[in-house]
Motif scaffolding. Structure first.
Motif, PDB file in Angstrom:
ATOM      1  N   LEU A  44       7.460  10.267   1.259  1.00 33.84           N
ATOM      2  CA  LEU A  44       7.572   9.129   0.482  1.00 33.84           C
ATOM      3  C   LEU A  44       8.822   8.177   0.892  1.00 33.84           C
ATOM      4  O   LEU A  44       8.464   6.993   1.192  1.00 33.84           O
ATOM      5  CB  LEU A  44       7.807   9.524  -1.032  1.00 33.84           C
ATOM      6  CG  LEU A  44       6.838  10.077  -1.855  1.00 33.84           C
ATOM      7  CD1 LEU A  44       6.996  10.248  -3.096  1.00 33.84           C
ATOM      8  CD2 LEU A  44       5.533   9.296  -1.751  1.00 33.84           C
ATOM      9  N   ILE A  45       9.779   8.653   1.570  1.00 35.91           N
ATOM     10  CA  ILE A  45      10.765   8.063   2.058  1.00 35.91           C
ATOM     11  C   ILE A  45      10.678   7.755   3.484  1.00 35.91           C
ATOM     12  O   ILE A  45      11.694   7.443   4.235  1.00 35.91           O
ATOM     13  CB  ILE A  45      12.171   8.490   1.678  1.00 35.91           C
ATOM     14  CG1 ILE A  45      12.390   9.624   2.314  1.00 35.91           C
ATOM     15  CG2 ILE A  45      12.401   8.510   0.303  1.00 35.91           C
ATOM     16  CD1 ILE A  45      13.828  10.330   1.989  1.00 35.91           C
ATOM     17  N   ASP A  46       9.471   8.092   4.135  1.00 34.39           N
ATOM     18  CA  ASP A  46       9.142   7.851   5.345  1.00 34.39           C
ATOM     19  C   ASP A  46       8.308   6.528   5.643  1.00 34.39           C
ATOM     20  O   ASP A  46       7.199   6.674   5.020  1.00 34.39           O
ATOM     21  CB  ASP A  46       8.601   9.098   6.103  1.00 34.39           C
ATOM     22  CG  ASP A  46       8.200   9.063   7.757  1.00 34.39           C
ATOM     23  OD1 ASP A  46       8.282   7.852   8.047  1.00 34.39           O
ATOM     24  OD2 ASP A  46       8.170  10.008   8.199  1.00 34.39           O
ATOM     25  N   THR A  86       7.767   1.445  -1.059  1.00 39.21           N
ATOM     26  CA  THR A  86       8.148   2.595  -0.020  1.00 39.21           C
ATOM     27  C   THR A  86       9.620   1.999   0.057  1.00 39.21           C
ATOM     28  O   THR A  86      10.492   2.852   0.271  1.00 39.21           O
ATOM     29  CB  THR A  86       7.302   2.226   1.133  1.00 39.21           C
ATOM     30  OG1 THR A  86       6.056   2.385   1.031  1.00 39.21           O
ATOM     31  CG2 THR A  86       7.830   3.255   2.162  1.00 39.21           C
ATOM     32  N   ARG A  87       9.881   0.708   0.084  1.00 36.13           N
ATOM     33  CA  ARG A  87      11.409   0.489   0.498  1.00 36.13           C
ATOM     34  C   ARG A  87      12.540   0.893  -0.670  1.00 36.13           C
ATOM     35  O   ARG A  87      13.525   1.198  -0.432  1.00 36.13           O
ATOM     36  CB  ARG A  87      11.580  -0.748   0.830  1.00 36.13           C
ATOM     37  CG  ARG A  87      11.144  -1.394   2.188  1.00 36.13           C
ATOM     38  CD  ARG A  87      11.350  -2.675   2.305  1.00 36.13           C
ATOM     39  NE  ARG A  87      10.934  -3.845   1.838  1.00 36.13           N
ATOM     40  CZ  ARG A  87       9.758  -4.400   2.086  1.00 36.13           C
ATOM     41  NH1 ARG A  87       9.228  -4.188   3.361  1.00 36.13           N
ATOM     42  NH2 ARG A  87       9.426  -5.413   1.552  1.00 36.13           N
ATOM     43  N   GLU A 131       3.319  -5.254  -1.872  1.00 36.46           N
ATOM     44  CA  GLU A 131       3.801  -4.601  -3.158  1.00 36.46           C
ATOM     45  C   GLU A 131       3.932  -3.183  -2.736  1.00 36.46           C
ATOM     46  O   GLU A 131       5.014  -2.402  -3.094  1.00 36.46           O
ATOM     47  CB  GLU A 131       3.011  -4.828  -4.292  1.00 36.46           C
ATOM     48  CG  GLU A 131       3.103  -6.257  -5.003  1.00 36.46           C
ATOM     49  CD  GLU A 131       2.110  -6.417  -5.999  1.00 36.46           C
ATOM     50  OE1 GLU A 131       2.102  -7.380  -6.620  1.00 36.46           O
ATOM     51  OE2 GLU A 131       1.087  -5.764  -6.022  1.00 36.46           O
ATOM     52  N   GLU A 132       3.152  -2.620  -1.843  1.00 30.26           N
ATOM     53  CA  GLU A 132       3.071  -1.294  -1.297  1.00 30.26           C
ATOM     54  C   GLU A 132       4.378  -0.980  -0.570  1.00 30.26           C
ATOM     55  O   GLU A 132       4.991  -0.048  -0.644  1.00 30.26           O
ATOM     56  CB  GLU A 132       1.919  -0.777  -0.567  1.00 30.26           C
ATOM     57  CG  GLU A 132       1.721   0.546  -0.316  1.00 30.26           C
ATOM     58  CD  GLU A 132       0.651   1.145   0.492  1.00 30.26           C
ATOM     59  OE1 GLU A 132       1.058   2.346   1.060  1.00 30.26           O
ATOM     60  OE2 GLU A 132      -0.364   0.626   0.013  1.00 30.26           O
ATOM     61  N   ARG A 133       4.613  -1.929   0.343  1.00 28.71           N
ATOM     62  CA  ARG A 133       5.787  -1.936   1.170  1.00 28.71           C
ATOM     63  C   ARG A 133       6.853  -1.871   0.250  1.00 28.71           C
ATOM     64  O   ARG A 133       8.175  -1.120   0.711  1.00 28.71           O
ATOM     65  CB  ARG A 133       5.789  -3.185   2.114  1.00 28.71           C
ATOM     66  CG  ARG A 133       4.947  -2.983   3.420  1.00 28.71           C
ATOM     67  CD  ARG A 133       5.071  -3.817   4.500  1.00 28.71           C
ATOM     68  NE  ARG A 133       4.759  -5.191   3.925  1.00 28.71           N
ATOM     69  CZ  ARG A 133       3.546  -5.826   4.252  1.00 28.71           C
ATOM     70  NH1 ARG A 133       2.423  -5.177   4.721  1.00 28.71           N
ATOM     71  NH2 ARG A 133       3.325  -7.079   3.761  1.00 28.71           N
TER      72      ARG A 133
END
Length: 553
Positions: A273-275, A310-311, A305-307
């Protein structure tokens, strides 16, 4: 499907099929994952007896304080108990700044309110206070106390723009969510009615990155100032945690308790998830009750919003990794109930990853919530089943007035206990459950964050009954800087792990925090005058014994 690849819904069902016992003493410790360390307590060795703690001995309680500091405390806490002054405190501050000028105004604040509740302006200036407190047995939870000075209109606009998804703003996504978890203009300014917590507004990804850098500096400062420190963070400063509760299955109530709310997650894929190379929508899914299939959460959101999601997950991983490197525990603050399911969920996943050898990440449970006990017991059960170290901070809660007003305005059940006495009963019930767990699990820990002397006495009594020695450093105590020194310092001098919540930052940028400290003290001090009485008592004792110029040693 095996447990390791079970969805959250399946994991929750497994936990529910095995009833959560309220008697940890009788529970059998299940086998943890491969290579997990035993969680049973090692054989007892000879230990020094635990000193008695006397909260009424002013000479010992204020041994670390100079007489002028006691006089300042008495003045500030007395002013905080005056409704007339508090009602106009913002106007009075503006007038004082105008009449005195910025330099004299800063000096006045450092001599009074700022000096009482804030450690200093930067990492260097706070070191003397941290070291002096440490010399008397009191550690520090560092928190950079700066807040943006937004108008209510600016705060509302920022919240509505950044809390709602694009689909929700154009009306296509509203039916997917419960009313309680939607962004509402009536509660757009999340500072309204809040006296015990800082509030962050993320107007952009750059602002979230800036908040992360602030937290990183705070973690570094905690590592440099203490060998056993904490650092506090708020997840709403890192992005949009409400993403995980943004989509609900039509007609289906959310599962309880809070850590299972939101979406399901493949337990093997937290690291991915943090990749940034991983497609997040493949892992975040919700069950469709009509088709019986799992559907991606993030299909409801735009690519941008997906980005952002992730961030946010990446930022949380960066903070936890930094804390692990410098030996600092991370305290994740609780927030409003419409954010909390996602916050608890993200915190739980971070605990799974980082609480391997010791409790590095602590979640916060607000015991004024009706479902607080369910939330605590489920997290303890999950930690025991999966073999990671449980860490928690128990508080009464910081958002009561706001939560009740929002529930009435939006039209859902009030999530808060009806009375203060009911909240205290829940607090003690949660605390007793966790202390029972600590008796049999040497890798678990809890922080009792309370200014209530009765709650602290309850904890000390249960620790003695359960054989929990302060040298085990499993039970911590916490109070705010500038409040309840008559509790903190006797505990520290008796050998109990106790911490002050230590904010720092430039005078003008910390003023919003100071305003809330004043408002909080109005409620606390009107109901309990014991601290002021003890301050008077110690000042009179020093005057009569010729020790008015006492120097801490």
């Amino acid at each position: 499907m095996g447990l390791r690849r079970a969805s959250w819904v399946q994991l929750y069902a497994l936990c529910r099929r095995a009833p959560l016992s309220t008697a940890p003493a009788a529970r059998e410790q299940p086998a943890a994952g491969p290579g997990a360390e035993p969680v049973c307590r090692p054989a007892e060795t000879a230990r020094p007896p635990v000193p008695a703690v006397d909260f009424g001995n002013t000479q010992e309680a204020y041994r670390s304080r100079r007489s002028w500091e006691l006089a300042r405390s008495l003045l500030v806490l007395s002013l905080c108990a005056s409704p007339a002054l508090l009602a106009r405190h913002e106007q009075l501050l503006r007038l004082a700044r105008k009449l005195l000028g910025q330099r004299l105004f800063n000096t006045l604040m450092k001599m009074t309110f700022y000096g009482q509740f804030v450690a200093g302006e930067d990492q260097e200036s706070i070191r003397p206070l941290i070291q002096r407190n440490k010399a008397f047995g009191v550690g520090s939870i560092l928190d950079y106390g700066v807040e943006e000075d937004l108008t209510p209109e600016e705060a509302e606009r920022t919240e509505m723009e950044f809390c709602s998804s694009a689909l929700e703003r154009d009306g296509r996504g509203v039916s997917k969510r419960e009313n309680q978890f939607q962004a509402h203009r009536a509660s757009g300014d999340r500072r309204d009615g809040v006296t015990r917590a800082r509030t962050y507004f993320c107007a952009s990804e750059a602002k979230c990155d800036s908040h992360m850098e602030t937290f990183l500096r705070c973690i570094e400062a905690s590592g440099g100032a203490s060998e056993d420190g904490f650092s506090a963070i708020k997840l709403t400063a890192l992005g949009r945690p409400q993403f995980l509760v943004n989509v609900r299955t039509p007609g289906a109530p959310p599962p309880r308790p809070a850590p299972t709310e939101g979406c399901t997650l493949d337990l093997l894929d937290w690291c991915s998830l943090i990749d940034s190379r991983t497609e997040l929508s493949r892992h975040l899914v919700v069950p469709n009750m009509q088709t019986g299939r799992l559907e991606p959460v993030l299909s409801q959101f735009t690519e941008e919003e997906e980005r952002q999601m992730t961030r946010m997950l990446q930022r949380m991983g960066v903070l936890a990794k930094k804390a692990s490197q410098v030996g600092v525990r991370l305290m994740v603050d609780a927030e409003q109930t419409y954010f909390q399911p996602a916050i608890s969920r993200l915190t739980l996943e971070t605990q799974r990853r980082f609480n391997v050898e010791r409790p590095l990440v602590f979640n916060t449970f607000q015991c004024y919530l009706r479902d607080a006990y369910d939330n605590v017991t489920l997290d303890v059960e999950l930690a025991r089943r999966e073999g990671w170290c449980f860490g928690a901070k128990l508080v009464r809660g910081a958002y009561m007035a706001q939560e009740r007003a929002r529930a009435l305005e939006v039209g859902y059940e009030d999530p808060i206990n009806p009375t203060y006495e009911a909240t205290s009963a829940v607090y003690h019930r949660c605390l007793d459950y966790v202390l029972e767990e600590l008796k049999h699990n040497a890798r678990a820990a809890v922080m009792v964050a309370s200014h209530n002397e009765g709650t602290v006495r309850f904890t000390l009594r249960r620790m003695e009954e359960l054989g929990l020695h302060p040298a085990d450093r499993q039970v911590y105590f916490g109070q705010l800087l500038g409040m309840c020194d008559q509790i903190s310092f006797p505990l520290g001098q008796a050998g109990f792990p106790v911490y002050k919540y230590v904010p720092y930052g430039p005078v003008m940028e910390v003023l919003p925090y100071l305003s809330r400290r004043a408002l909080e003290n109005s409620g606390v001090m009107k109901g309990a005058q014991r601290e002021r009485q003890l301050l008077w008592q110690e000042l009179k004792r020093r005057l009569c014994t010729g020790s008015l110029f006492h120097q801490p040693a």
